[in-house]
Write a protein that holds these residues in place. Structure first.
Motif, PDB file in Angstrom:
ATOM      1  N   ILE A 227       0.642   9.445   7.938  1.00 14.84           N
ATOM      2  CA  ILE A 227      -0.326   8.951   6.949  1.00 14.84           C
ATOM      3  C   ILE A 227      -0.922   7.603   7.350  1.00 14.84           C
ATOM      4  O   ILE A 227      -1.654   6.997   6.572  1.00 14.84           O
TER       5      ILE A 227
ATOM      6  N   VAL B 281      -2.199  10.432  -0.949  1.00 16.33           N
ATOM      7  CA  VAL B 281      -2.734   9.528   0.056  1.00 16.33           C
ATOM      8  C   VAL B 281      -3.878  10.230   0.771  1.00 16.33           C
ATOM      9  O   VAL B 281      -3.894  11.455   0.899  1.00 16.33           O
TER      10      VAL B 281
ATOM     11  N   ARG C 157       0.919   4.182  -2.858  1.00 18.45           N
ATOM     12  CA  ARG C 157       0.574   5.576  -2.596  1.00 18.45           C
ATOM     13  C   ARG C 157       1.629   6.512  -3.176  1.00 18.45           C
ATOM     14  O   ARG C 157       1.317   7.552  -3.762  1.00 18.45           O
TER      15      ARG C 157
ATOM     16  N   TRP D 166       0.830  -1.206   0.000  1.00 25.80           N
ATOM     17  CA  TRP D 166       0.000   0.000   0.000  1.00 25.80           C
ATOM     18  C   TRP D 166       0.864   1.256   0.000  1.00 25.80           C
ATOM     19  O   TRP D 166       0.629   2.203  -0.757  1.00 25.80           O
TER      20      TRP D 166
ATOM     21  N   PRO E 196      -6.824   4.393  -1.433  1.00 26.21           N
ATOM     22  CA  PRO E 196      -5.994   5.545  -1.077  1.00 26.21           C
ATOM     23  C   PRO E 196      -5.906   5.794   0.426  1.00 26.21           C
ATOM     24  O   PRO E 196      -5.069   6.564   0.878  1.00 26.21           O
TER      25      PRO E 196
END
Length: 312
Positions: A247, A28, A22, A18, A281
């Motif tokens: 994030i 993201v 991103r 992932w 996302p």
């Protein structure tokens, strides 16, 4: 701005696909921890991201493709390797395997960008003061010349630990001083700079610094860039770091570390982990077309930032 990939969960270890996706797509989505319905979009481009800060207990899953990020961005890596075994960190590689992985990371990033984290420090009937000093010495001997510095901190006691880790023993003042003095002597012997993280106690008499983990000075020196003077307001109590934007998401790390502050319970984290979609996302689940996305205000704090592209 500074992007942090590992403050809320071990993204590198458990969500590496992932994470790489991103950065490939260049953006993201991040849910607000307090108000999950509020989603912020961050652009992941060198024009607005001054540095990508990593923190992980296992970099092996990302090593083969890490250059996809390091070739484009300034980077800084915290590698957490502690004295604990599977009874405390059930899904973390053993000490020597972790050090071997750090040496692989060094070949990609260079020593200046890697910081060894030895935290949190706590006691149990098994992990005594003497055991910490023995293990720290073994690790320092192997890591000498391969890391920029070492950061340690004593465990912060959160209410959740009463249920999640009842056998944990908080070191008293005398025990903290013995450990700090020992760490300082060992680090000096192996020529490793050492400092604390978010500690109220001053151990400078043992040769231990207290300047913060993520500072513009350390990031700039590691990447040969210069930042504008900014206030290091910290991320939590007793912290002296520059602000960074995480994030990840809380309650999402399936590692099961007994002392984890980012998960309410290991069971909750495992359930949330099942909702992860590597192509989404956002780290957990997906974003509904009805949800509103707000773009973050992003700007570079470098003295000589890269030229802006027409992103917005």
């Amino acid at each position: 701005m500074i992007i942090n990939t590992g403050g809320r969960t071990d993204t590198v270890h458990y969500y590496s696909q992932w994470l790489l996706q991103r950065f490939k797509e260049g953006f993201v989505y991040v849910r607000n921890p307090m108000f999950p319905e509020k989603i912020t979009k961050y652009y992941l481009t060198p024009e607005v991201v001054d540095c990508v800060v990593f923190c992980s207990k296992n970099y092996e899953p990302v090593l083969k493709r890490l250059n996809e990020i390091t070739d484009k961005f300034n980077t800084y890596f915290f590698y957490t390797i502690t004295a604990y075994g599977k009874d405390i960190e059930p899904d973390i590689p053993d000490i020597d395997t972790s050090i071997d992985t750090l040496l692989k990371l060094e070949k990609i990033t260079g020593r200046q960008r890697i910081v060894w984290r030895y935290d949190p420090v706590f006691l149990t009937k098994k992990y005594t003061v003497q055991q910490h000093l023995i293990t720290f010495g073994h690790m320092a001997a192997r890591l000498s010349g391969h890391v920029d510095c070492c950061i340690f901190s004593f465990v912060d006691f959160y209410k959740k630990l009463e249920n999640n880790f009842p056998e944990l023993i908080l070191p008293d003042t005398d025990q903290m001083n013995v450990l700090a003095e020992g760490f300082g002597k060992i680090a000096n012997r192996y020529k490793i700079k050492i400092k604390t993280c978010a500690e109220k106690n001053d151990f400078s008499k043992f040769g231990i610094g207290k300047s913060g983990c993520i500072t513009l000075n350390s990031i700039g020196r590691a990447n040969d860039v210069s930042f504008k003077p900014l206030n290091h307001s910290g991320m939590r109590k007793n912290c002296h770091c520059i602000h960074s934007n995480d994030i990840g998401a809380y309650n999402s790390c399936p590692g099961g570390c007994r002392y984890c502050y980012a998960n309410d319970t290991a069971e909750t984290a495992l359930e949330n982990y099942k909702t992860h979609n590597p192509l989404s996302p956002v780290l957990l689940g997906n974003v509904s077309p009805l949800e509103k996305i707000n773009e973050a205000r992003q700007k570079s704090f470098l003295v000589d930032p890269p030229p802006q592209l027409s992103l917005f």
